[in-house]
Write an enzyme that holds these catalytic residues in place. Structure first.
Site, mmCIF file in Angstrom:
data_model
loop_
_atom_site.group_PDB
_atom_site.id
_atom_site.type_symbol
_atom_site.label_atom_id
_atom_site.label_comp_id
_atom_site.label_asym_id
_atom_site.label_seq_id
_atom_site.Cartn_x
_atom_site.Cartn_y
_atom_site.Cartn_z
ATOM 1 N N CYS A 2 0.846 -1.187 0.000
ATOM 2 C CA CYS A 2 0.000 0.000 0.000
ATOM 3 C C CYS A 2 0.885 1.243 0.000
ATOM 4 O O CYS A 2 1.986 1.238 0.517
ATOM 5 C CB CYS A 2 -0.934 0.069 1.200
ATOM 6 S SG CYS A 2 -2.024 -1.321 1.365
ATOM 7 N N ARG A 27 3.540 -0.222 -4.925
ATOM 8 C CA ARG A 27 3.303 -0.729 -3.572
ATOM 9 C C ARG A 27 1.920 -1.359 -3.430
ATOM 10 O O ARG A 27 1.611 -1.972 -2.407
ATOM 11 C CB ARG A 27 3.439 0.395 -2.550
ATOM 12 C CG ARG A 27 4.842 0.950 -2.441
ATOM 13 C CD ARG A 27 4.880 2.006 -1.382
ATOM 14 N NE ARG A 27 4.706 1.415 -0.070
ATOM 15 C CZ ARG A 27 5.682 1.104 0.751
ATOM 16 N NH1 ARG A 27 6.920 1.331 0.397
ATOM 17 N NH2 ARG A 27 5.450 0.571 1.921
ATOM 18 N N TRP A 76 -3.118 -2.422 -1.591
ATOM 19 C CA TRP A 76 -2.843 -3.828 -1.859
ATOM 20 C C TRP A 76 -3.665 -4.568 -0.805
ATOM 21 O O TRP A 76 -3.342 -4.537 0.376
ATOM 22 C CB TRP A 76 -1.349 -4.122 -1.706
ATOM 23 C CG TRP A 76 -0.964 -5.512 -2.109
ATOM 24 C CD1 TRP A 76 -0.591 -5.935 -3.351
ATOM 25 C CD2 TRP A 76 -0.900 -6.668 -1.265
ATOM 26 N NE1 TRP A 76 -0.308 -7.274 -3.331
ATOM 27 C CE2 TRP A 76 -0.489 -7.757 -2.079
ATOM 28 C CE3 TRP A 76 -1.166 -6.908 0.088
ATOM 29 C CZ2 TRP A 76 -0.332 -9.045 -1.577
ATOM 30 C CZ3 TRP A 76 -1.012 -8.202 0.591
ATOM 31 C CH2 TRP A 76 -0.589 -9.246 -0.248
ATOM 32 N N ASN A 106 -1.462 1.849 6.134
ATOM 33 C CA ASN A 106 -0.722 0.704 5.580
ATOM 34 C C ASN A 106 -0.469 -0.264 6.719
ATOM 35 O O ASN A 106 -0.253 0.179 7.845
ATOM 36 C CB ASN A 106 0.666 1.132 5.085
ATOM 37 C CG ASN A 106 0.616 1.891 3.802
ATOM 38 O OD1 ASN A 106 -0.435 2.024 3.200
ATOM 39 N ND2 ASN A 106 1.757 2.397 3.397
ATOM 40 N N GLY A 107 -0.401 -1.546 6.392
ATOM 41 C CA GLY A 107 -0.053 -2.519 7.428
ATOM 42 C C GLY A 107 -1.256 -3.350 7.821
ATOM 43 O O GLY A 107 -2.259 -3.389 7.108
ATOM 44 N N GLU A 493 16.801 -17.485 -8.732
ATOM 45 C CA GLU A 493 16.420 -16.113 -9.071
ATOM 46 C C GLU A 493 15.792 -16.053 -10.472
ATOM 47 O O GLU A 493 14.781 -15.378 -10.683
ATOM 48 C CB GLU A 493 17.652 -15.194 -8.964
ATOM 49 C CG GLU A 493 17.427 -13.744 -9.320
ATOM 50 C CD GLU A 493 16.410 -13.007 -8.435
ATOM 51 O OE1 GLU A 493 15.923 -13.595 -7.463
ATOM 52 O OE2 GLU A 493 16.086 -11.854 -8.761
ATOM 53 N N LYS A 497 12.031 -14.733 -11.280
ATOM 54 C CA LYS A 497 11.766 -13.645 -12.229
ATOM 55 C C LYS A 497 10.691 -14.087 -13.205
ATOM 56 O O LYS A 497 9.771 -13.347 -13.516
ATOM 57 C CB LYS A 497 13.024 -13.249 -13.024
ATOM 58 C CG LYS A 497 14.103 -12.538 -12.262
ATOM 59 C CD LYS A 497 13.826 -11.069 -12.001
ATOM 60 C CE LYS A 497 13.155 -10.816 -10.707
ATOM 61 N NZ LYS A 497 13.757 -10.803 -9.475
ATOM 62 N N GLU A 500 7.124 -14.494 -11.327
ATOM 63 C CA GLU A 500 6.420 -13.326 -10.793
ATOM 64 C C GLU A 500 5.902 -12.392 -11.867
ATOM 65 O O GLU A 500 4.855 -11.783 -11.696
ATOM 66 C CB GLU A 500 7.271 -12.565 -9.767
ATOM 67 C CG GLU A 500 8.541 -11.970 -10.302
ATOM 68 C CD GLU A 500 9.407 -11.346 -9.222
ATOM 69 O OE1 GLU A 500 8.896 -10.934 -8.184
ATOM 70 O OE2 GLU A 500 10.630 -11.263 -9.439
ATOM 71 N N HIS A 516 16.294 -37.302 -8.099
ATOM 72 C CA HIS A 516 15.618 -37.720 -6.865
ATOM 73 C C HIS A 516 14.127 -37.424 -6.912
ATOM 74 O O HIS A 516 13.501 -37.235 -5.862
ATOM 75 C CB HIS A 516 16.305 -37.068 -5.660
ATOM 76 C CG HIS A 516 17.741 -37.465 -5.559
ATOM 77 N ND1 HIS A 516 18.142 -38.700 -5.120
ATOM 78 C CD2 HIS A 516 18.868 -36.810 -5.926
ATOM 79 C CE1 HIS A 516 19.461 -38.783 -5.187
ATOM 80 N NE2 HIS A 516 19.924 -37.647 -5.685
ATOM 81 N N LYS A 615 5.540 -4.146 -4.012
ATOM 82 C CA LYS A 615 6.992 -4.043 -3.903
ATOM 83 C C LYS A 615 7.528 -4.336 -2.504
ATOM 84 O O LYS A 615 8.406 -5.141 -2.334
ATOM 85 C CB LYS A 615 7.412 -2.641 -4.350
ATOM 86 C CG LYS A 615 8.905 -2.401 -4.357
ATOM 87 C CD LYS A 615 9.556 -3.112 -5.510
ATOM 88 C CE LYS A 615 11.058 -2.933 -5.522
ATOM 89 N NZ LYS A 615 11.679 -3.946 -6.377
#
Ligand code: F6R
Length: 620
Positions: A2, A27, A76, A106-107, A493, A497, A500, A516, A615
């Protein structure tokens, strides 16, 4: 998560709020809203579901709202689906005319259910599913019950709620003030030319001011035109220093690129160089890694018995890659942990250990909690952080700043690259202080590191080839990334990428693990992307590729120039320059970033703002 912006000054607030929110859209972007008021009139609130563009349209880019004080929010969703009703700002009354308090947040308020029940019993009505509405109404409740100033009402609410929050409020009876409070969620206050700004992140206000106050945990601020006063939870005034931000306003703009992600990929040579220069002092053979500003002494470095790295997502991948480098160069055992696991498993930490927390934002809730867990156990902490003044930076015993500048795209690229470099420098420094690296090798490592910026630029020359490859696989469903050692960490990584921003399912496997279980997934045409940069493991990974090919896989590979025999096995190869094997991750990750980018682009997705993500993850 947010984004918050607030403004109080002489100009109309709405365009400034919208502009600020547009810089914070990374955000959160499932709904947005602004509340604007004049010194005499009622507050006007406009909200819109979906992207911020909808709010721009609804308000004629802010021109439809008049007033020089306002607050805004881009959401968000945590509590309640994305909708206009759940979008912020929220109000204490049933409509704006009887709203004493208007707020954005926010939070997460963890005990919001309990607080809501209490307020329901007191006659409050709720219209949204959000914890924010509960917080706004709780402040209103104390404000009226004790007939106290806003700051005291906020403080009373703060001691009753659990969780994390950045809260920005306007009170009907205080027409020329905005109030802000925070706990474990970022917020800064900027001042310039008799006007005052509040925001959850620097880019929102960078265009207007570089002079900021950092509001601390459990602190409250009263903002007026051109001034800010701060109070602790007991409403006692506190004095704060004004800091100057060194980031450029242009750094938060796309600068001619179609997406922030592509711009940030291209900023990597500069960001890597800046990060190297910030810690390497002197010329030629006299170059030294200077940790003076970090504050950790040689004696302390010598005494370290064990390193624990805690981080999330890509920052955790940096830990995964650099554990090999630290163990090899500094001969200190390293354990790498997901911060979200570390915080809840009551880790047994050696008192002489060092906990390293890696974080771009410096605000990731789990990473911050891991840091606090370590501190509580009496273990020294070192943070590798990009955002100056962030919570992790402030709470760690030592801080290494990465100089990537503001990173706006949700998918990290340049911050990841600078984190790698910071960790390499740490490994070399620790190794030399502990007597494991001689002078010649030390100079060699530093000169190798200085070749990285140009070598990254060289990889950009292969962009067309990677774009072609991404077009060929635009409809791919499952991808496997394989590698060993550092190549495995980079595979993690590369896979993230891809997932996402392209929404393509992919998995990263240590190449030796395939047999395995995972190899049963390989069938005709399955795309397997291999990373082969570690000389001692090249043939081993090749053998694993051959095993996949025998089961029908389409093989793509990232390897260094010169290893042309790979073409006998792989269907597609992208070559990268060579550098000392410890630092290869800085190069091999670049084609994988580009691949993720082009795949997302070809699939017509929003590269910079992928679905469901935000983010800075300031909630658990
Ligand atoms: C992935 C990504 C995330 C972050 C993670 C940690 O592209 O950006 O996985 O790396 O959320 O964030 P910071 O580094 O801010 O702690």
């Amino acid at each position: 998560m947010c984004g918050i912006v607030g403004f109080i000054g002489r100009h109309d607030a709405a365009p400034i709020l919208l502009d600020g929110l547009s810089k914070l859209e990374y955000r959160g972007y499932d709904s947005a809203g602004i509340a604007v008021r004049d010194k005499n009139g009622d507050v006007e609130i406009v909200k819109a579901k979906g992207r911020l563009l909808n709010l721009f349209e609804k308000t004629d880019s802010g021109k439809a709202l008049h007033g020089t004080i306002g607050i805004g929010h881009t959401r968000w969703a945590t509590h309640g689906e994305p909708s206009e009703t759940n979008a912020h700002p929220h109000i204490s009354g049933s409509d704006v005319s009887d709203a004493t308090v208007v707020g954005v947040h926010n939070g997460i308020i963890e005990n919001y259910g309990e607080m809501k029940d209490k307020l329901l019993r007191k006659g409050y009505k709720f219209y949204s599913e959000t914890d924010t509405e509960v917080m706004v109404k709780l402040v209103d409740y104390y404000y009226k019950k004790y007939n106290c100033p806003p700051g005291e009402a906020i403080a009373k609410a703060m001691v009753r709620v659990r969780g994390s929050y950045a809260l920005v409020l306007m009170f009907k009876d205080y027409p020329d003030e905005i109030w802000a409070a925070r706990k474990d969620s970022p917020m800064i206050i900027g001042i310039c030319d008799g006007e005052t700004y509040v925001a959850s992140d620097v880019p929102a206000i960078l265009k207007y001011t570089k002079n900021v106050y950092y509001i601390g945990n459990m602190e409250i601020a009263r903002l007026k035109e051109g001034s800010a006063e701060f109070f602790n939870i007991d409403s006692e005034p506190i004095t704060k220093e004004l800091f100057e931000i060194t980031w450029d306003a242009e750094a938060a703009e796309k600068g001619g690129y179609e997406h922030f992600m592509m711009k940030e990929i291209h900023e990597q040579p500069r960001a890597v160089l800046d990060t190297l220069n910030s810690m390497i002092k002197g010329e030629g053979n006299e170059c030294k890694i200077d940790f003076e500003c970090i504050g950790i002494s040689d004696e302390e470095i010598k005494a370290i018995s064990q390193i624990y790295i805690a981080a999330c997502g890509s920052a955790w991948h940096v830990g995964m890659a650099t554990q090999y480098v630290i163990e090899d160069l500094a001969k200190i055992p390293v354990r790498v942990e997901l911060a979200s696991e570390f915080r809840y498993r009551s880790p047994i930490l050696d008192k002489n250990g060092l906990v390293i927390v890696i974080s771009q934002s410096g605000e990731t809730a789990d990473s911050l909690a891991a840091l606090r867990e370590a501190k509580e156990k009496g273990v020294k902490t070192l943070a590798v952080v990009n955002v100056v003044g962030s919570s992790i930076a402030r709470e760690a015993d030592y801080v290494i700043y990465t100089l990537s500048g503001p990173e706006i795209a949700v998918a990290t690229t340049k911050a990841y690259s600078t984190q790698l470099v910071a960790m390499y420098l740490l490994a070399i420094k620790f190794g030399s202080v502990r007597g494991h690296i001689d002078k010649e090798t030390y100079s060699y490592y530093i000169s190798e590191l200085y070749t990285l910026p140009d070598k990254i630029k060289k990889i950009f020359e292969t962009k067309d080839k990677l774009q072609w490859f991404a077009a060929k696989f635009v409809n791919v469903h499952d991808v496997f990334f394989i590698g060993r050692n550092i190549d495995y960490a980079v595979s993690l990584e590369g896979s993230l990428k891809m997932k996402e921003i392209s929404y393509v399912h992919s998995e990263a496997y240590a190449a030796g693990e395939l047999k395995h279980g995972t190899i049963s997934m390989i069938e005709d045409g399955t795309l397997v992307i291999s990373v082969l940069t570690q000389p001692q493991l090249y043939e081993k990974t090749m053998s694993n590729m051959v095993e996949c090919k025998a089961r029908g896989a389409y093989l793509a590979a990232v390897t260094t120039y010169g290893h042309y025999n790979i073409e006998e096995v792989a269907n597609f190869v992208t070559y990268i320059p060579n550098v000392d094997a410890h630092f290869m991750g800085s190069l091999s990750v670049v084609p994988l970033q580009l691949l993720g980018y082009y795949l997302s682009l070809n699939r017509g997705l929003d590269v910079d703002k992928p679905r469901n993500l935000a983010k800075s993850v300031t909630v658990e």
